[in-house]
Motif scaffolding. Structure first.
Motif, PDB file in Angstrom:
ATOM      1  N   HIS A 188      13.021  59.689  83.632  1.00  0.00           N
ATOM      2  CA  HIS A 188      11.612  59.899  83.986  1.00  0.00           C
ATOM      3  C   HIS A 188      11.539  60.080  85.503  1.00  0.00           C
ATOM      4  N   THR A 189      11.176  61.281  85.928  1.00  0.00           N
ATOM      5  CA  THR A 189      11.101  61.584  87.346  1.00  0.00           C
ATOM      6  C   THR A 189       9.858  60.934  87.953  1.00  0.00           C
ATOM      7  N   ILE A 190      10.065  60.165  88.994  1.00  0.00           N
ATOM      8  CA  ILE A 190       8.986  59.471  89.685  1.00  0.00           C
ATOM      9  C   ILE A 190       8.455  60.310  90.842  1.00  0.00           C
ATOM     10  N   VAL A 230      -0.240  54.624 107.810  1.00  0.00           N
ATOM     11  CA  VAL A 230      -0.845  55.886 107.366  1.00  0.00           C
ATOM     12  C   VAL A 230       0.018  56.527 106.278  1.00  0.00           C
ATOM     13  N   MET A 231       1.326  56.513 106.458  1.00  0.00           N
ATOM     14  CA  MET A 231       2.221  57.088 105.437  1.00  0.00           C
ATOM     15  C   MET A 231       2.091  56.320 104.119  1.00  0.00           C
ATOM     16  N   ALA A 232       2.005  55.003 104.202  1.00  0.00           N
ATOM     17  CA  ALA A 232       1.853  54.190 102.991  1.00  0.00           C
ATOM     18  C   ALA A 232       0.530  54.484 102.299  1.00  0.00           C
ATOM     19  N   GLU A 233      -0.543  54.590 103.076  1.00  0.00           N
ATOM     20  CA  GLU A 233      -1.857  54.882 102.486  1.00  0.00           C
ATOM     21  C   GLU A 233      -1.857  56.255 101.817  1.00  0.00           C
ATOM     22  N   ARG A 234      -1.275  57.234 102.479  1.00  0.00           N
ATOM     23  CA  ARG A 234      -1.210  58.578 101.893  1.00  0.00           C
ATOM     24  C   ARG A 234      -0.379  58.565 100.609  1.00  0.00           C
ATOM     25  N   GLY A 235       0.702  57.798 100.618  1.00  0.00           N
ATOM     26  CA  GLY A 235       1.548  57.687  99.423  1.00  0.00           C
ATOM     27  C   GLY A 235       0.801  57.030  98.270  1.00  0.00           C
ATOM     28  N   MET A 236       0.051  55.970  98.577  1.00  0.00           N
ATOM     29  CA  MET A 236      -0.725  55.298  97.518  1.00  0.00           C
ATOM     30  C   MET A 236      -1.786  56.223  96.956  1.00  0.00           C
ATOM     31  N   PHE A 245      -1.715  59.495  96.863  1.00  0.00           N
ATOM     32  CA  PHE A 245      -1.032  60.506  96.058  1.00  0.00           C
ATOM     33  C   PHE A 245      -0.685  59.963  94.675  1.00  0.00           C
ATOM     34  N   HIS A 246      -0.086  58.779  94.646  1.00  0.00           N
ATOM     35  CA  HIS A 246       0.316  58.200  93.355  1.00  0.00           C
ATOM     36  C   HIS A 246      -0.893  57.872  92.486  1.00  0.00           C
ATOM     37  N   GLN A 247      -2.003  57.487  93.090  1.00  0.00           N
ATOM     38  CA  GLN A 247      -3.212  57.247  92.299  1.00  0.00           C
ATOM     39  C   GLN A 247      -3.695  58.558  91.679  1.00  0.00           C
ATOM     40  N   ARG A 248      -3.700  59.634  92.459  1.00  0.00           N
ATOM     41  CA  ARG A 248      -4.115  60.935  91.910  1.00  0.00           C
ATOM     42  C   ARG A 248      -3.187  61.360  90.780  1.00  0.00           C
ATOM     43  N   ARG A 249      -1.895  61.135  90.966  1.00  0.00           N
ATOM     44  CA  ARG A 249      -0.933  61.517  89.921  1.00  0.00           C
ATOM     45  C   ARG A 249      -1.163  60.687  88.660  1.00  0.00           C
ATOM     46  N   PHE A 250      -1.376  59.403  88.807  1.00  0.00           N
ATOM     47  CA  PHE A 250      -1.604  58.514  87.674  1.00  0.00           C
ATOM     48  C   PHE A 250      -2.845  58.953  86.888  1.00  0.00           C
ATOM     49  N   ILE A 251      -3.936  59.234  87.599  1.00  0.00           N
ATOM     50  CA  ILE A 251      -5.172  59.675  86.946  1.00  0.00           C
ATOM     51  C   ILE A 251      -4.957  61.015  86.252  1.00  0.00           C
ATOM     52  N   SER A 252      -4.271  61.918  86.907  1.00  0.00           N
ATOM     53  CA  SER A 252      -3.965  63.225  86.318  1.00  0.00           C
ATOM     54  C   SER A 252      -3.183  63.064  85.017  1.00  0.00           C
TER      55      SER A 252
END
Length: 189
Positions: free
Chosen positions: A60-62, A119-125, A127-134
């Motif tokens: 499973h690609t993360i 900032v990098m951590a916030e952007r990463g979170m 992104f992952h939230q958008r991916r999870f919802i998608s």
């Protein structure tokens, strides 16, 4: 760094001095389960893939990382605990790495460095939230379309099996989607 935090040339040089460059061969693993991720990795050039393997042996690609992206097993790196995923080079790659302790030291030197990593951590979170919802709300075909629209350069460089895994579908299903789209683009049905 200068894209996200205002720094002087001297501050940027100091920041850069905490990283070391590594050449990674295609197929080489930089993180493996049960070994602690000691580095945060920035891709100068190349392509890498982070993935897990379930109990049935299914991959499973993360995440992916290409030029100008970051990749690691974040949980392992932040908590300095054994990794649960693999990170492998999909192309010969050049990466910059910073060690966990060096990053802590760097952050203590100047709040701008800490701000950058936050900032990098916030952007990463985000992104992952958008991916999870998608993944929860969109059809497989819509996820593929969205990925192509947002990340065409990534889609071109990733093997089909890795892209299918990232999008939560089988390679065969992704192949059918691609064929259907190719036919519709050429006017054949």
């Amino acid at each position: 760094m200068k894209k996200f935090v205002e720094v002087t040339d001297e501050e940027a040089r100091l920041f850069s001095s905490y990283f070391h460059e590594n050449q990674i061969r295609k197929g080489q693993y930089i993180i493996q389960p049960d070994f602690t991720a000691r580095h945060r990795n920035y891709v100068l050039q190349g392509a890498l893939r982070a993935f897990v393997v379930d109990e049935a042996g299914q991959e499973h690609t993360i995440s992916f990382a290409i030029d100008d992206w970051w990749i690691s097993d974040v949980n392992s790196y932040i908590y300095q605990k054994p990794a649960t995923m693999f990170v492998v080079a999909l192309e010969n790659s050049r990466i910059l790495q910073i060690e966990f302790e060096k990053e802590k030291e760097l952050k203590s030197l100047n709040h701008k460095y800490e701000t950058f990593f936050r900032v990098m951590a916030e952007r990463g979170m985000a992104f992952h939230q958008r991916r999870f919802i998608s993944n929860l709300t969109l059809s497989a075909e819509k996820r593929y379309d969205d990925f192509l629209e947002k990340y065409p350069q990534v889609a071109q460089r990733m093997p089909q099996y890795a892209l299918a895994s990232y999008l939560g579908m089988t390679t065969q299903f992704l192949s059918r989607i691609r064929k259907r789209k190719a036919k519709s683009e050429t006017g054949f049905t």
